[in-house]
Design an enzyme around this catalytic site. Structure first.
Site, PDB file in Angstrom:
ATOM      1  N   ASP A 110       0.838  -1.201   0.000  1.00  0.00           N
ATOM      2  CA  ASP A 110       0.000   0.000   0.000  1.00  0.00           C
ATOM      3  C   ASP A 110       0.873   1.252   0.000  1.00  0.00           C
ATOM      4  OD1 ASP A 110      -2.103  -1.721   0.483  1.00  0.00           O
ATOM      5  OD2 ASP A 110      -1.990  -1.421   2.657  1.00  0.00           O
TER       6      ASP A 110
HETATM    7  N1  URA Z   1      -0.874  -5.816   4.289  1.00  0.00           N
HETATM    8  C1  URA Z   1      -1.362  -4.558   4.241  1.00  0.00           C
HETATM    9  O1  URA Z   1      -2.326  -4.242   4.919  1.00  0.00           O
HETATM   10  N2  URA Z   1      -0.753  -3.679   3.438  1.00  0.00           N
HETATM   11  C2  URA Z   1       0.335  -3.970   2.699  1.00  0.00           C
HETATM   12  O2  URA Z   1       0.843  -3.117   1.984  1.00  0.00           O
HETATM   13  C3  URA Z   1       0.833  -5.289   2.756  1.00  0.00           C
HETATM   14  C4  URA Z   1       0.208  -6.189   3.556  1.00  0.00           C
END
Ligand code: URA
Length: 247
Positions: A110
């Protein structure tokens, strides 16, 4: 082939030795033991290959033998998007690594998540690592709101119900008040954030600290390094389930 033509390709043991499988003698032994395949077929001693084109495996794990392949380990900072092209013009992980040869990320993080991300132009390894059934374990440090109880930690370990189904068993430990280490092999969208929210602890900061056998605490945010041949080899082995990651 006429007897006057030079032999085509490189000797398989030489290609394997360059990829980190030990001395040429050791690589000859691997071939002799029937552990090496070229394009799916068990290779015999004396085999020559074009390392750019041949799909070589050792014990069924892909061997990183193609000279044109690059593998980067990036420490993604907060605020950078994982997509190659952002229509909103935000900075992307591709901006943080060399532009040639073109690479793509293996999976995604993310925008608000930090930490380790692999970028490569090796489609086979990328496919293998991203495939949920291969389940390379990814480990995260999650700083959460509040301090999770042992019951909350147990729920995270055993599986929590999200809107896309129950999560698979995870390795979870509370390393300090409000700080969890979470290792999962699934790769659902925003999975760690949603798991923590589901047990009542919103994530405040999320850092990926390990991808299978690969970790690096000395890589500064926004910087990258090339993976070593041994790391690439171990990633392939982890993806086909031959290696378990300690922890
Ligand atoms: N889990 C999440 O919530 N975000 C990420 O970027 C990777 C794993």
């Amino acid at each position: 082939m006429s007897i006057h033509e030079p032999p085509q390709g490189e000797r398989l043991q030489k290609v394997l030795a360059r990829a980190g499988y030990g001395s040429r003698r050791r690589c000859e032994e691997l071939i002799d033991q029937g552990r090496v395949r070229v394009d799916g077929e068990v290779a015999r001693l004396g085999r020559r290959v074009d390392p750019d084109a041949a799909r070589i495996t050792v014990d069924d794990a892909p061997a990183p033998t193609a000279p044109g392949h690059v593998y980067y380990l990036l420490n993604k900072p907060v605020g950078v998007v994982t997509t190659a092209d952002d229509p909103q013009g935000r900075s992307t992980v591709i901006d943080l690594v060399p532009s040639e040869p073109r690479v793509f990320s293996v999976g995604r993080l993310d925008r608000a998540t930090e930490g380790l991300l692999i970028l490569t132009n090796d489609g086979d390894l990328s496919h293998l690592l991203s495939h949920p059934s291969h389940g390379v374990i990814k480990e995260y440090l999650a700083q959460v709101h509040g301090d999770p109880s042992p019951q909350a930690v147990r729920r995270l370990r055993e599986g929590v119900l999200l809107d896309d189904g129950i999560t698979a068993p995870a390795r979870v430990s509370r390393v300090a008040p409000g700080l969890l280490r979470i290792a999962i092999h699934e790769g659902r969208n925003r999975q760690v954030r949603r798991m923590c929210t589901a047990v009542g602890h919103e994530v405040l900061r999320l850092v990926r600290t390990r991808i299978g056998p690969v970790a690096d605490t000395s890589l500064a945010p926004g910087t990258y390094r090339e993976l070593t041949t041994a790391e690439v080899r171990r990633l392939g082995e982890a993806a086909v389930g031959r290696v378990t990651v300690p922890g």
